[in-house]
Design an enzyme around this catalytic site. Structure first.
Site, PDB file in Angstrom:
ATOM      1  N   PRO A  10       0.847  -1.311   0.105  1.00  0.00           N
ATOM      2  CA  PRO A  10       0.093   0.039  -0.131  1.00  0.00           C
ATOM      3  C   PRO A  10       0.821   1.355   0.135  1.00  0.00           C
ATOM      4  CG  PRO A  10      -0.031  -1.172   2.080  1.00  0.00           C
ATOM      5  CD  PRO A  10       0.560  -2.037   1.140  1.00  0.00           C
ATOM      6  N   ASN A  11       0.247   2.091  -0.591  1.00  0.00           N
ATOM      7  CA  ASN A  11       0.814   3.725  -0.929  1.00  0.00           C
ATOM      8  C   ASN A  11       2.088   3.697  -1.743  1.00  0.00           C
ATOM      9  OD1 ASN A  11      -1.164   5.016   0.902  1.00  0.00           O
ATOM     10  ND2 ASN A  11      -0.444   3.924   2.509  1.00  0.00           N
ATOM     11  N   ARG A  18       5.051  12.188  -3.081  1.00  0.00           N
ATOM     12  CA  ARG A  18       4.982  12.824  -1.746  1.00  0.00           C
ATOM     13  C   ARG A  18       6.167  12.219  -0.842  1.00  0.00           C
ATOM     14  NH1 ARG A  18      -0.099  11.611   1.517  1.00  0.00           N
ATOM     15  NH2 ARG A  18       1.023  12.780   3.049  1.00  0.00           N
ATOM     16  N   TYR A  23      11.590   8.865   0.918  1.00  0.00           N
ATOM     17  CA  TYR A  23      11.432   7.978  -0.655  1.00  0.00           C
ATOM     18  C   TYR A  23      11.964   8.519  -1.710  1.00  0.00           C
ATOM     19  CZ  TYR A  23       8.102   5.891   3.070  1.00  0.00           C
ATOM     20  OH  TYR A  23       7.597   5.317   4.122  1.00  0.00           O
ATOM     21  N   ASN A  74       8.023  -5.674  -1.434  1.00  0.00           N
ATOM     22  CA  ASN A  74       8.254  -4.375  -0.556  1.00  0.00           C
ATOM     23  C   ASN A  74       6.553  -4.323   0.032  1.00  0.00           C
ATOM     24  OD1 ASN A  74       8.092  -2.032   1.092  1.00  0.00           O
ATOM     25  ND2 ASN A  74       9.156  -0.869  -0.447  1.00  0.00           N
ATOM     26  N   ALA A  77       3.437  -0.699   4.472  1.00  0.00           N
ATOM     27  CA  ALA A  77       3.027  -0.904   5.914  1.00  0.00           C
ATOM     28  C   ALA A  77       2.430  -2.199   6.421  1.00  0.00           C
ATOM     29  CB  ALA A  77       1.981   0.213   6.259  1.00  0.00           C
ATOM     30  N   HIS A  80       4.447  -4.933   8.837  1.00  0.00           N
ATOM     31  CA  HIS A  80       4.630  -4.616  10.359  1.00  0.00           C
ATOM     32  C   HIS A  80       3.304  -5.255  10.743  1.00  0.00           C
ATOM     33  CE1 HIS A  80       7.548  -1.929   9.064  1.00  0.00           C
ATOM     34  NE2 HIS A  80       6.536  -1.099   8.521  1.00  0.00           N
ATOM     35  N   ASP A  87       1.697 -15.891   5.948  1.00  0.00           N
ATOM     36  CA  ASP A  87       1.273 -17.127   5.681  1.00  0.00           C
ATOM     37  C   ASP A  87       1.278 -17.710   4.354  1.00  0.00           C
ATOM     38  OD1 ASP A  87       0.726 -17.620   8.303  1.00  0.00           O
ATOM     39  OD2 ASP A  87      -1.285 -17.458   8.205  1.00  0.00           O
ATOM     40  N   GLU A  98      12.603  -9.628   1.248  1.00  0.00           N
ATOM     41  CA  GLU A  98      12.025  -8.383   1.530  1.00  0.00           C
ATOM     42  C   GLU A  98      12.817  -7.263   1.531  1.00  0.00           C
ATOM     43  OE1 GLU A  98      11.617  -8.348   5.920  1.00  0.00           O
ATOM     44  OE2 GLU A  98      10.610  -6.850   6.002  1.00  0.00           O
ATOM     45  N   HIS A 100      13.069  -2.771   1.565  1.00  0.00           N
ATOM     46  CA  HIS A 100      12.316  -1.583   1.523  1.00  0.00           C
ATOM     47  C   HIS A 100      13.268  -0.414   1.187  1.00  0.00           C
ATOM     48  CE1 HIS A 100       9.276  -3.423   4.543  1.00  0.00           C
ATOM     49  NE2 HIS A 100      10.374  -4.035   4.683  1.00  0.00           N
ATOM     50  N   SER A 102      13.264   2.764   2.591  1.00  0.00           N
ATOM     51  CA  SER A 102      13.898   3.367   3.873  1.00  0.00           C
ATOM     52  C   SER A 102      14.419   2.498   4.740  1.00  0.00           C
ATOM     53  CB  SER A 102      12.745   4.142   4.594  1.00  0.00           C
ATOM     54  OG  SER A 102      11.878   3.535   5.033  1.00  0.00           O
ATOM     55  N   ARG A 107      13.298   4.158  12.246  1.00  0.00           N
ATOM     56  CA  ARG A 107      12.189   5.033  12.233  1.00  0.00           C
ATOM     57  C   ARG A 107      11.411   4.837  13.409  1.00  0.00           C
ATOM     58  NH1 ARG A 107       9.516   4.902   6.405  1.00  0.00           N
ATOM     59  NH2 ARG A 107       8.590   6.738   7.041  1.00  0.00           N
ATOM     60  N   ARG A 111       7.639   0.680  13.301  1.00  0.00           N
ATOM     61  CA  ARG A 111       8.136  -0.029  12.056  1.00  0.00           C
ATOM     62  C   ARG A 111       9.225  -1.089  12.067  1.00  0.00           C
ATOM     63  NH1 ARG A 111       6.275   3.324   7.885  1.00  0.00           N
ATOM     64  NH2 ARG A 111       5.708   5.548   8.711  1.00  0.00           N
TER      65      ARG A 111
HETATM   66  O1  CA2 Z   1      10.640   1.904   3.351  1.00  0.00           O
HETATM   67  C1  CA2 Z   1       9.815   1.301   2.816  1.00  0.00           C
HETATM   68  O2  CA2 Z   1      10.170   1.087   1.582  1.00  0.00           O
HETATM   69  C2  CA2 Z   1       8.684   0.839   3.366  1.00  0.00           C
HETATM   70  O3  CA2 Z   1       8.218  -0.200   3.138  1.00  0.00           O
HETATM   71  C3  CA2 Z   1       7.595   2.007   2.983  1.00  0.00           C
HETATM   72  C4  CA2 Z   1       6.271   2.076   3.684  1.00  0.00           C
HETATM   73  C5  CA2 Z   1       6.396   1.900   5.148  1.00  0.00           C
HETATM   74  O4  CA2 Z   1       5.150   1.661   5.695  1.00  0.00           O
HETATM   75  C6  CA2 Z   1       7.523   0.871   5.740  1.00  0.00           C
HETATM   76  O5  CA2 Z   1       7.772   1.019   7.054  1.00  0.00           O
HETATM   77  C7  CA2 Z   1       8.654   1.066   4.907  1.00  0.00           C
HETATM   78  C8  CA2 Z   1       5.389   3.157   3.414  1.00  0.00           C
HETATM   79  C9  CA2 Z   1       5.106   3.421   1.880  1.00  0.00           C
HETATM   80  C10 CA2 Z   1       4.386   4.712   1.691  1.00  0.00           C
HETATM   81  O6  CA2 Z   1       5.040   5.446   0.601  1.00  0.00           O
HETATM   82  C11 CA2 Z   1       4.727   6.641   0.429  1.00  0.00           C
HETATM   83  C12 CA2 Z   1       5.497   6.892  -0.634  1.00  0.00           C
HETATM   84  C13 CA2 Z   1       5.212   8.343  -1.197  1.00  0.00           C
HETATM   85  C14 CA2 Z   1       4.283   8.811  -0.450  1.00  0.00           C
HETATM   86  C15 CA2 Z   1       3.312   8.499   0.450  1.00  0.00           C
HETATM   87  C16 CA2 Z   1       3.822   7.342   0.733  1.00  0.00           C
END
Ligand code: CA2
Length: 146
Positions: A10-11, A18, A23, A74, A77, A80, A87, A98, A100, A102, A107, A111
């Site tokens: 997601p996201n 953003r 990121y 990846n 969220a 977590h 599963d 896996e 990521h 960041s 953080r 996380r």
């Molecule tokens: O660092 C990563 O790749 C994460 O998987 C990114 C997830 C975060 O929840 C993990 O803890 C670490 C979040 C992705 C959200 O991505 C966005 C990108 C641009 C704008 C808003 C959110």
């Protein structure tokens, strides 16, 4: 030639739009293209999929069974807390990386837990887009020694 399934949670479709301080400015398409290029250097193919929905990612992992030799994921969220993804990955035979962008361990405390790590071959985090190349290299090495 092997097929690698590349999954984003997601996201991550918002990458480049953003939070560039966390990121960067590359888009999801940039990440996918970069991973495809890296995989091609090893003669491997990539099937990429992103979803904001846990069940769709579970379905994609099921679809990879018997069709893909490896998974790079990846989970966003979902990393977590999404035990259904844990599963589903546990039922996949082959390397699972896996990745990521960041470093979640640097953080917020929530996380620091990954429910994906226990069913992954290994985890790569904190290296931005380079992490995806490292993931491909791991997969290529694992598949060539299998
Ligand atoms: O660092 C990563 O790749 C994460 O998987 C990114 C997830 C975060 O929840 C993990 O803890 C670490 C979040 C992705 C959200 O991505 C966005 C990108 C641009 C704008 C808003 C959110």
């Amino acid at each position: 030639m092997a097929l690698i399934t590349l999954l984003h949670g997601p996201n991550l479709n918002l990458l480049g739009q953003r939070e560039p301080h966390i990121y960067g400015t590359a888009t999801l398409d940039d990440y996918v293209a970069y991973t495809i290029t890296a995989a091609q250097e090893y003669g491997h193919e990539v099937h990429a999929f992103q979803s904001n929905h846990e069940g769709q990612l579970v379905d994609a992992i099921h679809a990879a069974r018997g069709a893909s030799e490896a998974i790079i994921i990846n989970p966003g969220a979902f990393t977590h807390y999404a035990w259904s993804i844990h599963d589903a990955l546990a039922a996949f035979n082959g390397p699972i990386v896996e990745v990521h962008i960041s470093n979640p361990n640097a953080r917020e405390p929530w996380r620091h837990t990954s429910v994906i790590a226990p069913v992954s071959t290994g985890s790569i985090m904190g290296f931005g887009m380079l992490g995806y190349r490292l993931a491909v290299e791991v997969v290529a090495a694992k598949l060539s020694s299998a």
